[in-house]
Design a protein around this motif. Structure first.
Motif, PDB file in Angstrom:
ATOM      1  N   VAL A 237       0.837  -1.209   0.000  1.00 26.22           N
ATOM      2  CA  VAL A 237       0.000   0.000   0.000  1.00 26.22           C
ATOM      3  C   VAL A 237       0.870   1.256   0.000  1.00 26.22           C
ATOM      4  CG1 VAL A 237      -1.622   1.351   1.388  1.00 26.22           C
ATOM      5  CG2 VAL A 237      -1.991  -1.098   1.078  1.00 26.22           C
ATOM      6  N   LEU A 238       1.945   1.260   0.790  1.00 34.83           N
ATOM      7  CA  LEU A 238       2.845   2.417   0.819  1.00 34.83           C
ATOM      8  C   LEU A 238       3.507   2.621  -0.542  1.00 34.83           C
ATOM      9  CD1 LEU A 238       4.537   1.992   4.327  1.00 34.83           C
ATOM     10  CD2 LEU A 238       2.753   3.614   3.652  1.00 34.83           C
ATOM     11  N   SER A 239       3.857   1.520  -1.221  1.00 36.86           N
ATOM     12  CA  SER A 239       4.450   1.631  -2.557  1.00 36.86           C
ATOM     13  C   SER A 239       3.458   2.227  -3.548  1.00 36.86           C
ATOM     14  CB  SER A 239       4.907   0.256  -3.047  1.00 36.86           C
ATOM     15  OG  SER A 239       5.935  -0.273  -2.215  1.00 36.86           O
ATOM     16  N   LEU A 240       2.192   1.845  -3.420  1.00 36.64           N
ATOM     17  CA  LEU A 240       1.167   2.395  -4.309  1.00 36.64           C
ATOM     18  C   LEU A 240       0.964   3.885  -4.057  1.00 36.64           C
ATOM     19  CD1 LEU A 240      -1.504  -0.467  -4.215  1.00 36.64           C
ATOM     20  CD2 LEU A 240       0.047   0.105  -6.089  1.00 36.64           C
ATOM     21  N   LEU A 241       1.003   4.275  -2.800  1.00 35.62           N
ATOM     22  CA  LEU A 241       0.825   5.692  -2.459  1.00 35.62           C
ATOM     23  C   LEU A 241       2.021   6.524  -2.909  1.00 35.62           C
ATOM     24  CD1 LEU A 241      -0.719   5.374   1.123  1.00 35.62           C
ATOM     25  CD2 LEU A 241      -1.906   5.844  -1.023  1.00 35.62           C
ATOM     26  N   ASP A 242       3.205   5.914  -2.937  1.00 34.00           N
ATOM     27  CA  ASP A 242       4.410   6.643  -3.343  1.00 34.00           C
ATOM     28  C   ASP A 242       4.598   6.663  -4.862  1.00 34.00           C
ATOM     29  OD1 ASP A 242       5.076   7.190  -0.736  1.00 34.00           O
ATOM     30  OD2 ASP A 242       6.417   5.466  -0.514  1.00 34.00           O
TER      31      ASP A 242
ATOM     32  N   VAL B 156      -7.560  -0.289  -2.414  1.00 30.53           N
ATOM     33  CA  VAL B 156      -6.533   0.756  -2.506  1.00 30.53           C
ATOM     34  C   VAL B 156      -6.157   0.991  -3.962  1.00 30.53           C
ATOM     35  CG1 VAL B 156      -4.167   1.380  -1.895  1.00 30.53           C
ATOM     36  CG2 VAL B 156      -5.631   0.234  -0.212  1.00 30.53           C
TER      37      VAL B 156
ATOM     38  N   ASN C  27       4.411   7.407  -8.773  1.00 33.18           N
ATOM     39  CA  ASN C  27       4.234   8.667  -9.490  1.00 33.18           C
ATOM     40  C   ASN C  27       3.780   8.473 -10.929  1.00 33.18           C
ATOM     41  OD1 ASN C  27       5.132  10.485  -7.359  1.00 33.18           O
ATOM     42  ND2 ASN C  27       7.188   9.626  -7.710  1.00 33.18           N
TER      43      ASN C  27
ATOM     44  N   ARG D 244      -8.501   3.084  -6.006  1.00 27.78           N
ATOM     45  CA  ARG D 244      -8.454   4.521  -5.710  1.00 27.78           C
ATOM     46  C   ARG D 244      -7.216   5.196  -6.280  1.00 27.78           C
ATOM     47  NH1 ARG D 244     -11.681   2.093  -2.332  1.00 27.78           N
ATOM     48  NH2 ARG D 244     -13.244   3.205  -1.105  1.00 27.78           N
ATOM     49  N   VAL D 245      -6.156   4.406  -6.466  1.00 28.88           N
ATOM     50  CA  VAL D 245      -4.901   4.970  -6.963  1.00 28.88           C
ATOM     51  C   VAL D 245      -4.868   5.017  -8.492  1.00 28.88           C
ATOM     52  CG1 VAL D 245      -2.403   4.581  -7.104  1.00 28.88           C
ATOM     53  CG2 VAL D 245      -3.602   4.282  -4.920  1.00 28.88           C
TER      54      VAL D 245
ATOM     55  N   ARG E 249      -5.746   8.084 -10.967  1.00 29.66           N
ATOM     56  CA  ARG E 249      -4.862   9.248 -10.970  1.00 29.66           C
ATOM     57  C   ARG E 249      -3.911   9.230 -12.166  1.00 29.66           C
ATOM     58  NH1 ARG E 249      -2.643   8.853  -4.727  1.00 29.66           N
ATOM     59  NH2 ARG E 249      -4.688   8.698  -3.690  1.00 29.66           N
TER      60      ARG E 249
ATOM     61  N   VAL F 148       2.783   2.057 -10.545  1.00 30.17           N
ATOM     62  CA  VAL F 148       1.657   1.404  -9.873  1.00 30.17           C
ATOM     63  C   VAL F 148       1.588  -0.075 -10.271  1.00 30.17           C
ATOM     64  CG1 VAL F 148      -0.864   1.271  -9.720  1.00 30.17           C
ATOM     65  CG2 VAL F 148       0.276   3.491  -9.608  1.00 30.17           C
TER      66      VAL F 148
END
Length: 231
Positions: A88-93, A215, A95, A218-219, A222, A100
């Motif tokens: 999840v942290l990798s997905l949020l980071d 997750v 760019n 939602r990513v 973007r 992704v």
């Protein structure tokens, strides 16, 4: 004719019922214990106290096995949570769409040790990264799996496996689990597979895969605009 009342003969059931109601009976009649013999093994016998100790020991061993199983499950869940947290942290980071997709596929294959991974995005446009198909094509191939936007697992039909994993890998997948990527629209599907037909049973919990799917849903929008969004 005798006027003395006739005694009701005792049988095993009445004796057993009495002892159940008076479990302290042998505490007040310890002198009877040495005279009791209960079958244990062929050619051997033990006293009531020895038999009771044996039963308590067996129950204790059973409880220890159950506790050990629960601890193993808890440790497995801790490991799954840690792997999921890192993903999840990798997905949020991430760019870009490339980052992704790479984060998901690399984590599932190397961290989670999943042999077959299929991430399919629903879009009318080819993003040049990953796999994209039109929503119409997806509904024709796996429409039943998309209904309800649920996370599913079990044995799938050959044509469904081919769509999710590709023709080459489909013949090697014995069971699979999938998460529909749905958030303010239908964005795609994430599937994982195993060669073991029993690995992803219908009763297997899908909590972690469902969470990853939520997750990811939602990513993705973007970076994958325009994704096909159907409410």
């Amino acid at each position: 004719m005798s006027d003395q009342p006739q005694d009701t003969p005792l049988d095993a059931e009445r004796v057993a019922a009495y002892l159940r109601q008076h479990p302290e009976f042998f505490v007040d009649h310890e002198e009877l214990i040495p005279e009791l013999r209960i079958p244990h093994q062929p050619g051997a016998a033990v006293s009531l106290v020895e038999r009771q100790v044996k039963l308590l020991r067996e129950r204790n061993i059973d409880m220890r096995h159950r506790l050990s199983h629960l601890m193993d499950v808890a440790r497995d869940n801790d490991r799954l949570f840690d792997k999921t947290r890192r993903l999840v942290l990798s997905l949020l980071d991430a760019n870009s769409l490339d980052e992704v997709i790479s984060a998901v596929e690399d984590s599932l294959r190397h961290e989670f040790q999943v042999p077959f991974v299929g991430l399919t995005l629903f879009s009318e446009h080819n993003h040049g990264i990953g796999r994209s198909v039109s929503l119409a094509e997806a509904q024709q191939a796996i429409g039943g799996l998309l209904a309800g936007n649920k996370t599913l697992c079990g044995a799938l039909r050959p044509e469904e496996l081919t769509f999710l994993f590709g023709e080459q890998a489909a013949s090697q997948v014995g069971s699979a689990a999938l998460a529909v990527l749905h958030y303010q629209g239908l964005h795609g599907v994430l599937a994982i597979g195993s060669s073991d037909p029993q690995h992803y049973k219908s009763s297997l919990g899908t909590l972690f895969l469902g969470y990853i799917g939520e997750v990811l849903a939602r990513v993705l929008p973007r970076y994958a605009t325009p994704l096909r969004s159907v409410r």
